[in-house]
Design a protein around this motif. Sequence first.
Motif, PDB file in Angstrom:
ATOM      1  N   MET A   1       0.843  -1.172   0.000  1.00  0.00           N
ATOM      2  CA  MET A   1       0.000   0.000   0.000  1.00  0.00           C
ATOM      3  C   MET A   1       0.892   1.241   0.000  1.00  0.00           C
ATOM      4  SD  MET A   1      -3.104   1.084   2.536  1.00  0.00           S
ATOM      5  CE  MET A   1      -3.929  -0.459   2.284  1.00  0.00           C
ATOM      6  N   PHE A   2       0.604   2.159  -0.877  1.00  0.00           N
ATOM      7  CA  PHE A   2       1.391   3.375  -1.025  1.00  0.00           C
ATOM      8  C   PHE A   2       0.979   4.436  -0.009  1.00  0.00           C
ATOM      9  CE2 PHE A   2       1.866   1.473  -5.163  1.00  0.00           C
ATOM     10  CZ  PHE A   2       3.158   1.800  -5.537  1.00  0.00           C
ATOM     11  N   SER A   3       1.946   5.227   0.379  1.00  0.00           N
ATOM     12  CA  SER A   3       1.687   6.475   1.088  1.00  0.00           C
ATOM     13  C   SER A   3       1.936   7.569   0.054  1.00  0.00           C
ATOM     14  CB  SER A   3       2.652   6.658   2.263  1.00  0.00           C
ATOM     15  OG  SER A   3       2.399   5.709   3.256  1.00  0.00           O
ATOM     16  N   ALA A   4       0.990   8.475  -0.096  1.00  0.00           N
ATOM     17  CA  ALA A   4       1.151   9.569  -1.054  1.00  0.00           C
ATOM     18  C   ALA A   4       1.812  10.745  -0.358  1.00  0.00           C
ATOM     19  CB  ALA A   4      -0.198   9.986  -1.617  1.00  0.00           C
ATOM     20  N   VAL A   5       2.739  11.393  -1.038  1.00  0.00           N
ATOM     21  CA  VAL A   5       3.359  12.622  -0.549  1.00  0.00           C
ATOM     22  C   VAL A   5       3.272  13.639  -1.682  1.00  0.00           C
ATOM     23  CG1 VAL A   5       5.708  11.831  -1.117  1.00  0.00           C
ATOM     24  CG2 VAL A   5       5.398  13.687   0.499  1.00  0.00           C
ATOM     25  N   ILE A   6       2.729  14.805  -1.349  1.00  0.00           N
ATOM     26  CA  ILE A   6       2.463  15.823  -2.363  1.00  0.00           C
ATOM     27  C   ILE A   6       3.122  17.119  -1.955  1.00  0.00           C
ATOM     28  CG2 ILE A   6       0.629  17.155  -3.500  1.00  0.00           C
ATOM     29  CD1 ILE A   6      -1.142  14.589  -2.680  1.00  0.00           C
TER      30      ILE A   6
ATOM     31  N   GLY B   1      -2.812   4.260   1.219  1.00  0.00           N
ATOM     32  CA  GLY B   1      -3.227   4.182   2.607  1.00  0.00           C
ATOM     33  C   GLY B   1      -3.271   5.512   3.320  1.00  0.00           C
ATOM     34  N   SER B   2      -2.394   6.428   2.939  1.00  0.00           N
ATOM     35  CA  SER B   2      -2.346   7.732   3.599  1.00  0.00           C
ATOM     36  C   SER B   2      -1.756   8.757   2.647  1.00  0.00           C
ATOM     37  CB  SER B   2      -1.495   7.660   4.872  1.00  0.00           C
ATOM     38  OG  SER B   2      -0.152   7.374   4.538  1.00  0.00           O
ATOM     39  N   ALA B   3      -1.953  10.033   2.991  1.00  0.00           N
ATOM     40  CA  ALA B   3      -1.406  11.124   2.181  1.00  0.00           C
ATOM     41  C   ALA B   3      -0.896  12.224   3.096  1.00  0.00           C
ATOM     42  CB  ALA B   3      -2.457  11.676   1.225  1.00  0.00           C
ATOM     43  N   THR B   4       0.257  12.761   2.735  1.00  0.00           N
ATOM     44  CA  THR B   4       0.858  13.877   3.459  1.00  0.00           C
ATOM     45  C   THR B   4       1.141  14.993   2.471  1.00  0.00           C
ATOM     46  OG1 THR B   4       1.905  12.365   5.028  1.00  0.00           O
ATOM     47  CG2 THR B   4       2.760  14.615   4.939  1.00  0.00           C
ATOM     48  N   LEU B   5       0.701  16.193   2.816  1.00  0.00           N
ATOM     49  CA  LEU B   5       0.999  17.377   2.017  1.00  0.00           C
ATOM     50  C   LEU B   5       2.186  18.076   2.656  1.00  0.00           C
ATOM     51  CD1 LEU B   5      -2.609  18.817   1.557  1.00  0.00           C
ATOM     52  CD2 LEU B   5      -1.414  17.121   0.164  1.00  0.00           C
ATOM     53  N   VAL B   6       3.230  18.339   1.886  1.00  0.00           N
ATOM     54  CA  VAL B   6       4.386  19.067   2.384  1.00  0.00           C
ATOM     55  C   VAL B   6       4.264  20.493   1.879  1.00  0.00           C
ATOM     56  CG1 VAL B   6       6.896  19.241   2.419  1.00  0.00           C
ATOM     57  CG2 VAL B   6       5.815  16.980   2.385  1.00  0.00           C
TER      58      VAL B   6
ATOM     59  N   ILE C   1      -8.086  22.162   2.889  1.00  0.00           N
ATOM     60  CA  ILE C   1      -8.184  21.115   1.866  1.00  0.00           C
ATOM     61  C   ILE C   1      -7.695  19.793   2.439  1.00  0.00           C
ATOM     62  CG2 ILE C   1      -7.241  20.327  -0.343  1.00  0.00           C
ATOM     63  CD1 ILE C   1      -7.288  23.333  -1.193  1.00  0.00           C
ATOM     64  N   ALA C   2      -6.588  19.819   3.156  1.00  0.00           N
ATOM     65  CA  ALA C   2      -6.057  18.591   3.762  1.00  0.00           C
ATOM     66  C   ALA C   2      -7.036  18.000   4.757  1.00  0.00           C
ATOM     67  CB  ALA C   2      -4.720  18.884   4.445  1.00  0.00           C
ATOM     68  N   ASP C   3      -7.642  18.860   5.559  1.00  0.00           N
ATOM     69  CA  ASP C   3      -8.594  18.394   6.556  1.00  0.00           C
ATOM     70  C   ASP C   3      -9.801  17.729   5.890  1.00  0.00           C
ATOM     71  OD1 ASP C   3      -9.570  18.140   9.273  1.00  0.00           O
ATOM     72  OD2 ASP C   3     -11.006  19.724   8.766  1.00  0.00           O
ATOM     73  N   SER C   4     -10.323  18.340   4.840  1.00  0.00           N
ATOM     74  CA  SER C   4     -11.494  17.773   4.167  1.00  0.00           C
ATOM     75  C   SER C   4     -11.148  16.501   3.404  1.00  0.00           C
ATOM     76  CB  SER C   4     -12.135  18.799   3.234  1.00  0.00           C
ATOM     77  OG  SER C   4     -11.275  19.117   2.178  1.00  0.00           O
ATOM     78  N   ALA C   5      -9.888  16.335   2.996  1.00  0.00           N
ATOM     79  CA  ALA C   5      -9.476  15.143   2.249  1.00  0.00           C
ATOM     80  C   ALA C   5      -8.887  14.054   3.146  1.00  0.00           C
ATOM     81  CB  ALA C   5      -8.452  15.541   1.187  1.00  0.00           C
ATOM     82  N   GLY C   6      -8.742  14.339   4.430  1.00  0.00           N
ATOM     83  CA  GLY C   6      -8.192  13.342   5.342  1.00  0.00           C
ATOM     84  C   GLY C   6      -6.687  13.186   5.234  1.00  0.00           C
ATOM     85  N   CYS C   7      -6.000  14.266   4.860  1.00  0.00           N
ATOM     86  CA  CYS C   7      -4.541  14.248   4.709  1.00  0.00           C
ATOM     87  C   CYS C   7      -3.864  14.929   5.894  1.00  0.00           C
ATOM     88  CB  CYS C   7      -4.117  15.006   3.454  1.00  0.00           C
ATOM     89  SG  CYS C   7      -4.815  14.388   1.939  1.00  0.00           S
ATOM     90  N   ARG C   8      -2.621  14.618   6.078  1.00  0.00           N
ATOM     91  CA  ARG C   8      -1.801  15.337   7.051  1.00  0.00           C
ATOM     92  C   ARG C   8      -1.057  16.441   6.317  1.00  0.00           C
ATOM     93  NH1 ARG C   8      -0.848   9.869   8.475  1.00  0.00           N
ATOM     94  NH2 ARG C   8       0.938   9.850   7.104  1.00  0.00           N
ATOM     95  N   VAL C   9      -0.699  17.488   7.061  1.00  0.00           N
ATOM     96  CA  VAL C   9       0.109  18.575   6.509  1.00  0.00           C
ATOM     97  C   VAL C   9       1.400  18.642   7.300  1.00  0.00           C
ATOM     98  CG1 VAL C   9       0.281  21.062   6.086  1.00  0.00           C
ATOM     99  CG2 VAL C   9      -1.917  19.899   5.805  1.00  0.00           C
TER     100      VAL C   9
ATOM    101  N   ARG D   1      11.495  13.828   5.914  1.00  0.00           N
ATOM    102  CA  ARG D   1      10.714  13.621   7.143  1.00  0.00           C
ATOM    103  C   ARG D   1       9.524  12.690   6.897  1.00  0.00           C
ATOM    104  NH1 ARG D   1       9.618  19.372   9.648  1.00  0.00           N
ATOM    105  NH2 ARG D   1       8.299  18.102  11.001  1.00  0.00           N
ATOM    106  N   VAL D   2       8.887  12.814   5.742  1.00  0.00           N
ATOM    107  CA  VAL D   2       7.786  11.914   5.406  1.00  0.00           C
ATOM    108  C   VAL D   2       8.298  10.477   5.289  1.00  0.00           C
ATOM    109  CG1 VAL D   2       6.092  11.283   3.623  1.00  0.00           C
ATOM    110  CG2 VAL D   2       6.365  13.673   4.291  1.00  0.00           C
ATOM    111  N   VAL D   3       9.436  10.303   4.638  1.00  0.00           N
ATOM    112  CA  VAL D   3      10.022   8.968   4.487  1.00  0.00           C
ATOM    113  C   VAL D   3      10.312   8.365   5.855  1.00  0.00           C
ATOM    114  CG1 VAL D   3      12.062   7.694   3.678  1.00  0.00           C
ATOM    115  CG2 VAL D   3      10.952   9.385   2.186  1.00  0.00           C
ATOM    116  N   ALA D   4      10.856   9.169   6.761  1.00  0.00           N
ATOM    117  CA  ALA D   4      11.175   8.677   8.102  1.00  0.00           C
ATOM    118  C   ALA D   4       9.922   8.196   8.832  1.00  0.00           C
ATOM    119  CB  ALA D   4      11.865   9.766   8.913  1.00  0.00           C
ATOM    120  N   ASN D   5       8.774   8.795   8.551  1.00  0.00           N
ATOM    121  CA  ASN D   5       7.522   8.416   9.207  1.00  0.00           C
ATOM    122  C   ASN D   5       6.713   7.391   8.422  1.00  0.00           C
ATOM    123  OD1 ASN D   5       7.837  10.123  11.462  1.00  0.00           O
ATOM    124  ND2 ASN D   5       7.199  11.877  10.220  1.00  0.00           N
ATOM    125  N   ALA D   6       7.160   7.032   7.222  1.00  0.00           N
ATOM    126  CA  ALA D   6       6.376   6.140   6.364  1.00  0.00           C
ATOM    127  C   ALA D   6       6.547   4.668   6.723  1.00  0.00           C
ATOM    128  CB  ALA D   6       6.730   6.361   4.899  1.00  0.00           C
TER     129      ALA D   6
END
Length: 172
Positions: free
Chosen positions: A1-6, A32-37, A48-56, A68-73
């Motif tokens: 399962m992929f984690s998306a990073v945008i 599985g998850s998405a993080t906006l940097v 937008i992140a809140d309505s889409a269920g993403c972390r910022v 940092r996203v990679v370290a938490n993935a």
Amino acid sequence: MFSAVIQARPAPLALASTLGPLVRGVVEGLVGSATLVAAERNREIEEIADSAGCRVLVEADWAEGFSRVVANAGGSPLLVMDTGLMLGQEFWPVLADSLPLLGDRPAATETERPRSLLSRIFAAASSAPGRDQVLLLPGSVSRQVAQMKADPFTHRYANLARLPVAARRVPE
């Protein structure tokens, strides 16, 4: 399962266009998850992140934010995108069909713009993708890029596979 990073920029319509097609990836069990940097705190991005269920994640330097996203993935593979790229409906079936063949190889989508024969030959020989492409990075490759504090869009990848689909750039 992929984690998306945008890599997120304060362009509400472009960011929403990027996040919208990820819903199908979630439904199909590929994302599985998405993080906006984001380079700085921004109310529009946070809404937008809140309505889409993403972390910022707020980080001025994109490469540092990616690290940092990679370290938490937790070693999961990453789907790396830029704000304004929109995946078409054909992306998810092509990705699902390609996964067994990719193994631990990084992959990138094609560019949307029609190119001359010379530019296609150069692109096929190049191992560096661009911001008009979506990257699929196995966990091991993501960790290597993160350790170097490199920008994943400009890093040169060994054995970069090309997926026969393109992401479309929407106006910001």
